[in-house]
Scaffold this motif. Structure first.
Motif, mmCIF file in Angstrom:
data_model
loop_
_atom_site.group_PDB
_atom_site.id
_atom_site.type_symbol
_atom_site.label_atom_id
_atom_site.label_comp_id
_atom_site.label_asym_id
_atom_site.label_seq_id
_atom_site.Cartn_x
_atom_site.Cartn_y
_atom_site.Cartn_z
ATOM 1 N N MET A 179 0.846 -1.205 0.000
ATOM 2 C CA MET A 179 0.000 0.000 0.000
ATOM 3 C C MET A 179 0.882 1.257 0.000
ATOM 4 N N LEU A 180 0.492 2.232 -0.795
ATOM 5 C CA LEU A 180 1.256 3.483 -0.804
ATOM 6 C C LEU A 180 1.146 4.174 0.562
ATOM 7 N N ALA A 181 2.187 4.898 0.930
ATOM 8 C CA ALA A 181 2.171 5.607 2.219
ATOM 9 C C ALA A 181 1.009 6.597 2.279
ATOM 10 N N SER A 182 0.687 7.204 1.138
ATOM 11 C CA SER A 182 -0.409 8.193 1.148
ATOM 12 C C SER A 182 -1.761 7.508 1.382
ATOM 13 N N GLN A 183 -1.892 6.244 0.923
ATOM 14 C CA GLN A 183 -3.147 5.510 1.182
ATOM 15 C C GLN A 183 -3.242 5.144 2.668
ATOM 16 N N GLN A 184 -2.113 4.736 3.221
ATOM 17 C CA GLN A 184 -2.075 4.401 4.645
ATOM 18 C C GLN A 184 -2.413 5.650 5.475
ATOM 19 N N TRP A 185 -1.864 6.779 5.062
ATOM 20 C CA TRP A 185 -2.121 8.063 5.731
ATOM 21 C C TRP A 185 -3.629 8.360 5.710
ATOM 22 N N HIS A 186 -4.215 8.223 4.522
ATOM 23 C CA HIS A 186 -5.643 8.504 4.360
ATOM 24 C C HIS A 186 -6.470 7.622 5.296
ATOM 25 N N ARG A 187 -6.111 6.357 5.361
ATOM 26 C CA ARG A 187 -6.840 5.425 6.251
ATOM 27 C C ARG A 187 -6.756 5.866 7.702
ATOM 28 N N MET A 188 -5.561 6.299 8.122
ATOM 29 C CA MET A 188 -5.388 6.719 9.516
ATOM 30 C C MET A 188 -6.258 7.929 9.831
ATOM 31 N N VAL A 189 -6.273 8.914 8.919
ATOM 32 C CA VAL A 189 -7.068 10.133 9.157
ATOM 33 C C VAL A 189 -8.555 9.767 9.213
ATOM 34 N N GLU A 190 -8.999 8.933 8.262
ATOM 35 C CA GLU A 190 -10.416 8.551 8.233
ATOM 36 C C GLU A 190 -10.809 7.798 9.506
ATOM 37 N N ALA A 191 -9.939 6.881 9.936
ATOM 38 C CA ALA A 191 -10.255 6.064 11.119
ATOM 39 C C ALA A 191 -10.308 6.937 12.375
ATOM 40 N N GLU A 192 -9.376 7.874 12.482
ATOM 41 C CA GLU A 192 -9.364 8.764 13.655
ATOM 42 C C GLU A 192 -10.616 9.627 13.669
ATOM 43 N N HIS A 193 -10.979 10.160 12.489
ATOM 44 C CA HIS A 193 -12.169 11.017 12.408
ATOM 45 C C HIS A 193 -13.443 10.214 12.720
ATOM 46 N N ALA A 194 -13.494 8.968 12.235
ATOM 47 C CA ALA A 194 -14.686 8.138 12.479
ATOM 48 C C ALA A 194 -14.822 7.853 13.977
ATOM 49 N N GLN A 195 -13.705 7.603 14.639
ATOM 50 C CA GLN A 195 -13.748 7.357 16.086
ATOM 51 C C GLN A 195 -14.212 8.613 16.828
ATOM 52 N N SER A 196 -13.692 9.780 16.405
ATOM 53 C CA SER A 196 -14.113 11.040 17.033
ATOM 54 C C SER A 196 -15.616 11.242 16.850
ATOM 55 N N GLU A 197 -16.084 10.979 15.644
ATOM 56 C CA GLU A 197 -17.507 11.188 15.338
ATOM 57 C C GLU A 197 -18.381 10.273 16.198
ATOM 58 N N ARG A 198 -17.937 9.030 16.351
ATOM 59 C CA ARG A 198 -18.696 8.077 17.181
ATOM 60 C C ARG A 198 -18.757 8.572 18.621
ATOM 61 N N MET A 199 -17.631 9.126 19.126
ATOM 62 C CA MET A 199 -17.604 9.605 20.508
ATOM 63 C C MET A 199 -18.458 10.857 20.681
ATOM 64 N N ARG A 200 -18.580 11.641 19.601
ATOM 65 C CA ARG A 200 -19.407 12.854 19.709
ATOM 66 C C ARG A 200 -20.890 12.512 19.710
ATOM 67 N N ALA A 201 -21.202 11.268 19.384
ATOM 68 C CA ALA A 201 -22.570 10.738 19.432
ATOM 69 C C ALA A 201 -23.581 11.678 18.779
ATOM 70 N N GLY A 202 -23.342 12.003 17.542
ATOM 71 C CA GLY A 202 -24.337 12.762 16.778
ATOM 72 C C GLY A 202 -24.198 14.264 16.878
ATOM 73 N N VAL A 203 -23.402 14.748 17.826
ATOM 74 C CA VAL A 203 -23.209 16.210 17.918
ATOM 75 C C VAL A 203 -22.222 16.609 16.823
ATOM 76 N N PRO A 204 -22.649 17.456 15.872
ATOM 77 C CA PRO A 204 -21.737 17.775 14.764
ATOM 78 C C PRO A 204 -20.556 18.603 15.244
ATOM 79 N N PRO A 205 -19.401 18.469 14.587
ATOM 80 C CA PRO A 205 -18.256 19.303 14.966
ATOM 81 C C PRO A 205 -18.552 20.750 14.624
ATOM 82 N N PRO A 206 -17.923 21.701 15.304
ATOM 83 C CA PRO A 206 -18.180 23.110 14.981
ATOM 84 C C PRO A 206 -17.737 23.422 13.554
ATOM 85 N N ALA A 207 -18.427 24.377 12.915
ATOM 86 C CA ALA A 207 -18.093 24.741 11.525
ATOM 87 C C ALA A 207 -16.640 25.228 11.461
ATOM 88 N N ASP A 208 -16.236 25.984 12.454
ATOM 89 C CA ASP A 208 -14.842 26.442 12.524
ATOM 90 C C ASP A 208 -14.232 25.788 13.758
#
Ligand code: SAM
Length: 276
Positions: free
Chosen positions: A1-30
């Motif tokens: 796997m290219l390093a950039s693909q691995q990078w993308h996976r890490m960012v997506e996984a971290e964001h998905a975990q954050s979103e799950r913990m926020r339990a439906g509360v959207p992140p602030p626009a800024d």
């Protein structure tokens, strides 16, 4: 796997975990609203080791591009050492701090480019700096290629040796019962650059201070925010119970025990327009 693909996976996984913990509360626009003031710094300060090192990359007649300039912590002092700075900054609140501080300091050779780097329409500069921005970038290869293609003489990317929030990752297990998924940082950046045929020079700075808080209430509030803990929730009680074990008082401040301080690394290279 290219390093950039691995990078993308890490960012997506971290964001998905954050979103799950926020339990439906959207992140602030800024995201930086309420945090931007922390990136205001006196442009006339001395004794800032990162800044002192960055000065050495800049010549008086240079045009500098600061990608993700934030509140101008680096862009404004650097502007006093070169001809012109373009500060690329998408966040409204960060841009407001930067322009306010520039006015207050009488620095008039900084132009705000109110945009993300990916979308910025901008001419090349002699030197590009980009400090503490890349961790959440999804298309890291595109981002780095654009840095490389827009610098005539030097690119300097500043990152931590580990994910910026990694000092509090152990708390995730204690509070949420699961490991925090890390954002990419220095090792993954080096891999992504290698894939682009870029072999940078690495310069490790001295470690910074340990993470500390004025008092236990502030620790609870700040750590709670970073851990997506709702006040009054069972997770908040777990955090509160945990604090006496993980904090220790030192000179009137409450420090996170066992938290290895991060250090900054200057990742620099001379661009070759054909390479990336
Ligand atoms: C942690 S702050 C660092 C600010 C500044 N470089 C410093 O070191 O003080 C990260 C900054 O990057 C900006 N940023 C985030 N994504 C960006 C992108 N895609 N393009 C440009 N800037 C971005 C944010 O708005 C924020 O101001």
């Amino acid at each position: 796997m290219l390093a950039s693909q691995q990078w993308h996976r890490m960012v997506e996984a971290e964001h998905a975990q954050s979103e799950r913990m926020r339990a439906g509360v959207p992140p602030p626009a800024d995201f930086w609203q309420g945090r931007a003031e922390a990136f205001r710094a006196d442009p006339f300060r001395t004794g800032d080791p990162l800044l002192e090192r960055l000065y050495s990359f800049v010549e008086a007649r240079d045009t500098l591009i600061d990608v993700g300039a934030g509140g101008g912590r680096l862009a404004l002092p650097l502007a006093m050492r070169c001809a012109k700075v373009f500060a690329v900054e998408p966040s409204e609140s960060m841009a407001a701090v930067l322009t306010d501080q520039a006015t207050e300091s009488g620095i008039s050779n900084v132009t705000l480019v109110h945009s993300s780097w990916e979308e910025a329409v901008i001419a090349p500069g002699d030197v590009i700096i980009c400090a503490h921005v890349v961790y959440t970038i999804r298309d890291i290869a595109g981002f780095l290629k654009k840095l490389n293609g827009h610098a005539r003489r030097q690119v300097v990317v500043v990152v931590y040796n580990q994910s910026p929030q990694s000092t509090i990752y152990p708390l995730w297990k204690l509070v949420h019962g699961e490991e925090r998924l890390p954002l990419p940082s220095l090792p993954q950046l080096c891999d992504a650059l290698t894939d682009l045929g870029i072999h940078p020079t690495l310069e490790h700075m001295e470690p910074g201070d340990r993470m500390g808080f004025d008092n236990v209430e502030r620790a609870l509030e700040q750590l709670g925010g970073r851990l997506y803990v709702e006040p009054g929730s069972p997770a908040a009680s777990r955090l509160e119970d945990t604090l006496s074990d993980v904090l220790e008082e030192e000179d009137g401040r409450w420090m996170l025990k066992d938290a290895e301080p991060l250090h900054q690394v200057l990742v620099s290279w001379r661009p070759n327009q054909d390479r990336a």
